[in-house]
Write an enzyme that holds these catalytic residues in place. Structure first.
Site, PDB file in Angstrom:
ATOM      1  N   ALA A  19      -2.005   5.683   0.862  1.00  0.00           N
ATOM      2  CA  ALA A  19      -3.128   4.768   1.036  1.00  0.00           C
ATOM      3  C   ALA A  19      -3.190   4.221   2.456  1.00  0.00           C
ATOM      4  O   ALA A  19      -2.205   4.182   3.193  1.00  0.00           O
ATOM      5  CB  ALA A  19      -3.026   3.616   0.045  1.00  0.00           C
ATOM      6  N   LEU A  51       0.861  -1.180   0.000  1.00  0.00           N
ATOM      7  CA  LEU A  51       0.000   0.000   0.000  1.00  0.00           C
ATOM      8  C   LEU A  51       0.898   1.230   0.000  1.00  0.00           C
ATOM      9  O   LEU A  51       1.832   1.327   0.804  1.00  0.00           O
ATOM     10  CB  LEU A  51      -0.899   0.024   1.242  1.00  0.00           C
ATOM     11  N   ASP A  52       0.651   2.173  -0.911  1.00  0.00           N
ATOM     12  CA  ASP A  52       1.433   3.406  -0.951  1.00  0.00           C
ATOM     13  C   ASP A  52       1.293   4.164   0.364  1.00  0.00           C
ATOM     14  O   ASP A  52       0.306   3.991   1.095  1.00  0.00           O
ATOM     15  CB  ASP A  52       0.961   4.297  -2.100  1.00  0.00           C
ATOM     16  N   PRO A  53       2.268   5.022   0.672  1.00  0.00           N
ATOM     17  CA  PRO A  53       2.156   5.825   1.904  1.00  0.00           C
ATOM     18  C   PRO A  53       0.853   6.616   1.992  1.00  0.00           C
ATOM     19  O   PRO A  53       0.289   6.784   3.068  1.00  0.00           O
ATOM     20  CB  PRO A  53       3.368   6.760   1.819  1.00  0.00           C
TER      21      PRO A  53
END
Length: 694
Positions: free
Chosen positions: A335, A331-333
């Protein structure tokens, strides 16, 4: 004529420095109602027998190890097993602390191999650190192929043995002061004194103390002539073990922590950082203690056969080993949401979550601006009009992406072409040497949240233009970058089939660029939907394509993974606070249940179930330690409370000696009040190594 005292039956030797009193089964009582005792602490032979230290201390021996040790006949090495964890140890699944139930030869012993040393005075990790460090000293000192030993032998000869005495004092006595707790009478004995046959720890003499089951903490009176710093352990009969020991023995101390669970990752932190935080919590917890011990033992056995690994390197590798952990999809930062985590053997199951399972995302985007990354963390590419967009258009656009779909990954993703990251091509403004590989994905459903579609009543701020070195907005140059703006727009196969049959449009015109005379509103309209997609789907690309299908643009401002395979927010997902703020005696059993049963476990319900059984015990612990603190005029210490919980339903107390004047006068001090305080036996405190003043 005086009758001869009855002759004692010989003790039964069974495991290293352990003996049994003559009762075949230590967990069953004999016909006289007495259980067999495990003799695992011994007289302090390192002090005169008429000394106060001899009377008030005992010795616990860590035996010398030979199996699997290179040059074991000439290099002393000691066992890294904590007493009570050896393969031949006698244990009881319902009790995990030293539990003296009787005396032999005037000393208190329990029915298991557990000793007062671990975990009452030292944690297993602390003991392992001490033993490993001593082993390394000895390996370096006795290694016959180390050139330094020749130098030391020469110094030993030239100083007539004085050199070794100085080194011994520095290595062992000084090290003991730094690493052991500030507990009176606890120290590490120089292994030379035992002939390197055992590594001996001097501990306060344990006794059995009857304790009322009420909350009243009674005082203990010691002998008038022998003020003793004894440790008061609980004296509960083994056959009458409390419900706490039964419950915690089966749940709190699980020995197999392998499997998969899900945890909520908040925005603002990368997946790798988040996993690192979890790994640190698990590694330092008692929940994973048994599994970590087995992993370290296996690592040691695997590495010791490799000639390229020195003993020092092996021990450092083993010492630094942490709980094995991984995740099933980044998960991206920006998200938040579900992060599937595998621990131990569960990491082998993560490939399914990485590439095979379906996922559901709830996302919000702002219309009218496109960015280099497709989200609010990128640079502005274009400004596009939004005044023509209606709710009906949004509703009609969603089905165009439902079904089997081709998707172009974002140019600023981690993908590479010819070994060069895509974003470097974009930065340099040069075309890609070859087209980005199109991904085949599937969108199972898109649910538009019509209640706030096109709403401007939200907290998201509009991105502002950044100026380049020429003082002009960067988007002036980026908008014409072929690398950033030449990807085709795809609709799903299912929609195209339907469109051809019903005469619906299969393409849309390119988004119009906002003219210099026009401006976007301060609050951009919101696009809000939930998408159920296959693995490999880029939600940022889906949002960007959705905006283009509206003849405008869009960039993501919020992303929540609400479901991944069987894991679903609000049902079977942990929060990081569960592990940080809850007592591990609570989250440990819950995590074990989830690892064993998978996504069918309702985390909130299991937490409630465990708390109903364990919280009353923890509250009792707090009451006891608060009373102790009140007597000592100190604030409650959480570590002392944890020590006391392992002796459930016993009233731990600070025994205050009611010393006579004669006893006080035996101490040659100038301050009589300090003298009396020194004679008061205290419950030893457990502290972490980093709390010890050097």
């Amino acid at each position: 004529m005086t009758e001869n005292p009855p002759k004692k039956e010989p003790l039964l030797f069974f495991n290293y420095h352990e003996f049994l009193t003559p009762n075949d089964n230590p967990f069953n009582q004999d016909s006289n109602g007495e259980a067999s005792l495990v003799i695992n602490h011994f007289p302090n032979v390192y002090t005169p027998q008429d000394s106060l230290t001899y009377a008030n201390t005992r010795i616990i021996r860590i035996p010398r190890a030979y199996e699997g040790i290179k040059y074991s006949d000439i290099i002393p090495q000691f066992s890294v097993y904590a007493p009570g964890t050896e393969p031949a140890a006698l244990l009881n699944e319902s009790n995990f602390s030293f539990d003296p139930i009787g005396t032999y030869d005037g000393n208190a012993f329990g029915p298991t191999s557990l000793t007062p040393l671990v975990p009452d005075l030292l944690q297993r990790e602390e003991l392992e650190t001490i033993v490993t460090t001593v082993n390394q000293y000895l390996y370096d000192s006795f290694n016959p192929y180390d050139w330094r030993n020749a130098v030391e032998s020469s110094l030993e000869f030239l100083t007539a043995g004085f050199y070794s005495r100085i080194i011994s004092k520095y290595l062992y006595t000084s090290y003991s002061r730094q690493k052991l707790h500030h507990i009176d009478w606890l120290k590490l004995i120089d292994p030379r004194l035992s002939g390197f046959l055992s590594l001996d720890f001097q501990i306060p003499k344990p006794t059995t103390t009857e304790v009322s089951h009420s909350d009243k903490i009674e005082e203990t009176t010691t002998s008038e002539h022998q003020p003793s710093p004894v440790i008061h352990y609980h004296n509960q009969s083994h056959k009458n073990s409390s419900n706490y020991h039964v419950y915690m023995g089966s749940l709190y101390r699980p020995k197999v922590m392998n499997g998969v669970f899900a945890v909520y990752k908040p925005s603002g932190k990368s997946s790798s950082q988040f996993i690192g935080d979890l790994q640190e919590i698990f590694t330092n917890s008692g929940v994973f203690e048994e599994d970590l011990k087995k992993a370290k033992n296996k690592a040691y056995e695997d590495l010791k056969t490799n000639a390229r690994w020195s003993q020092q390197k092996i021990q450092k590798r083993v010492r630094d080993l942490k709980v094995k952990i991984g995740h099933g999809g980044t998960l991206d930062p920006l998200a938040s949401g579900i992060l599937v985590v595998g621990v131990g053997l569960g990491t082998k199951k993560l490939q399914y979550y990485l590439s095979e399972c379906n996922k559901t995302y709830e996302t919000k985007a702002l219309l009218g601006i496109s960015t280099t990354t497709g989200d609010s963390e990128g640079e502005i590419l274009t400004h596009n009009p939004v005044s023509h967009i209606t709710k009906e258009m949004i509703k009609e656009t969603a089905p165009k992406f439902i079904g089997n779909l081709k998707q172009t990954p974002p140019i600023f993703s981690a993908l590479k072409v010819n070994g060069k990251p895509l974003y470097e091509y974009a930065r340099e403004g040069i075309p890609l040497p070859k087209a980005i590989k199109i991904r085949d994905i599937k969108v199972f459903d898109i649910k538009v949240h019509e209640e706030d579609s096109l709403s401007v009543d939200h907290a998201f701020e509009k991105l502002q233009s950044e100026l380049g070195e020429d003082g002009k907005p960067k988007e002036n140059g980026l908008a014409n970058n072929p690398t950033l703006n030449d990807s085709p727009l795809y609709f799903s196969t299912e929609y195209l089939t339907k469109a051809e049959a019903e005469g619906l449009p299969t393409t849309v015109e390119k988004p119009k660029i906002l003219t210099e005379e026009s401006e976007l509103p301060d609050k951009l309209p919101l696009l809000h939907f939930t998408a159920d997609v296959s693995s490999g789907t880029y939600i940022r690309s889906l949002i960007s394509d959705f905006g283009r299908a509206l003849q405008s643009s869009a960039y993501m401002v919020e992303l929540i993974r609400v479901r991944q395979s069987e894991w679903e927010l609000g049902k079977n997902v942990f929060k990081i606070e569960d592990f940080k703020e809850r007592d591990e005696r609570i989250w440990g059993p819950v995590l074990k249940r989830v690892l064993d049963n998978g996504g069918e476990t309702n985390v909130a319900e299991v937490f409630k179930e465990v708390e109903e059984k364990v919280l009353p015990v923890i509250e009792k612990e707090k009451e006891i330690i608060a009373k102790l603190a009140e007597e000592k005029n100190e604030k409650p210490v959480i570590q002392e409370a944890r020590d006391l919980l392992s002796k459930l339903e016993e009233g731990k107390k600070e025994g205050k000696s009611e010393d006579s004047e004669e006893n006080v006068q035996e101490k040659e001090t100038e301050d009589s009040s300090a003298e009396k305080s020194a004679l008061q036996p205290e419950i030893p405190k457990k502290r972490g190594i980093d709390e010890i003043d050097n």
